[in-house]
Write a protein that holds these residues in place. Sequence first.
Motif, short mmCIF file in Angstrom:
data_model
loop_
_atom_site.label_atom_id
_atom_site.label_comp_id
_atom_site.label_asym_id
_atom_site.label_seq_id
_atom_site.Cartn_x
_atom_site.Cartn_y
_atom_site.Cartn_z
N SER A 284 17.99 -6.52 -23.77
CA SER A 284 17.28 -7.11 -22.63
C SER A 284 16.06 -7.91 -23.04
O SER A 284 15.81 -9.01 -22.51
N GLU A 285 15.28 -7.39 -24.01
CA GLU A 285 13.98 -7.98 -24.30
C GLU A 285 13.98 -9.02 -25.43
O GLU A 285 13.09 -9.87 -25.47
N GLU B 228 27.28 -7.83 -28.41
CA GLU B 228 26.19 -8.40 -27.62
C GLU B 228 24.87 -8.26 -28.38
O GLU B 228 24.08 -9.21 -28.47
N GLU C 39 22.35 -11.27 -30.13
CA GLU C 39 20.92 -11.38 -29.83
C GLU C 39 20.08 -11.19 -31.09
O GLU C 39 19.06 -11.86 -31.28
N GLN D 47 14.18 -12.38 -23.90
CA GLN D 47 12.92 -12.69 -23.23
C GLN D 47 11.88 -13.18 -24.23
O GLN D 47 11.11 -14.11 -23.95
N GLU E 209 19.92 -1.01 -25.22
CA GLU E 209 19.80 -1.79 -23.98
C GLU E 209 18.44 -2.46 -23.87
O GLU E 209 18.32 -3.59 -23.37
N GLN E 210 17.41 -1.77 -24.36
CA GLN E 210 16.07 -2.34 -24.32
C GLN E 210 16.00 -3.60 -25.19
O GLN E 210 15.46 -4.63 -24.77
#
Length: 264
Positions: A189-190, A31, A35, A193, A185-186
């Motif tokens: 997630s970001e 994952e 990203e 974004q 995880e940060q």
Amino acid sequence: MSWTGFKKGISRAGTSLLQKTGQIERTVDREFADEELKYKTFEKECQTLQKAAKGYSDAMKAMTATQGRLADTIDVFYSAADKASESAMAAHAYKRSVDDLDTGIGRELEAPYRTTVMEPLGKMNAIFPVVNEQINKRNHKLLDYDAARSRLNKLIAKPSDDPTKLPRAQAEHDEAKEVFDLLNEQLISELPQLLDLRIPYFDPSFEAMIRMQCKFAEEGYEKLGGVQRYFDDSVRDDYAGGQLDAQVESVLQEMRELTICGAS
């Protein structure tokens, strides 16, 4: 770099080497890898866009500067022959138009282009080193976690005579995993974004760029179009019909017949 940082660097280099030789298991997070790939593509595209945007600005300034030198030469050329001729007046009008366009580059394009296009691109590209630092930090913590897991697994497989080693290794493993998971995880997630924000961020710059290009093209058409009034109305039709080519060829032939041009 502090002594502690130096020791960590040596330890991580050792872990990386052992992973390459297959002695320590490497954690693979698909994952995050997906990203990161999207982010790296975006980073490369932004850097390419910034370079191309600067190239466009430089090319526009170079074009108007070259037009200015061309207009100066044409103006002198025709004025030296006959200042009162239609061609001399057209050359002078062309020079005035080109000078106005060159001035307009700074007023209508250069300064606004820098503010609305180049500066936003620069600010976006300035973010990447900060994000890359976080990615590097995440990768370092991953090495720490993999090394701690390897030590723990070895103690589980082959218990030590020292009863404190296993609990200490477990605590080191849990702490390393917690730190890694938090950073991982940060970023997972970001990073998406950040990519999602690129369209609303660049929309105003794209619109401004198109408007400035249109403005410059319109002014160029208007100013240079005024020079056409010094030419006979039939010139355009003659050009379309190929008659101007014949006229030029006729003059060239007269030049070739001159002794100094090699006529025998």
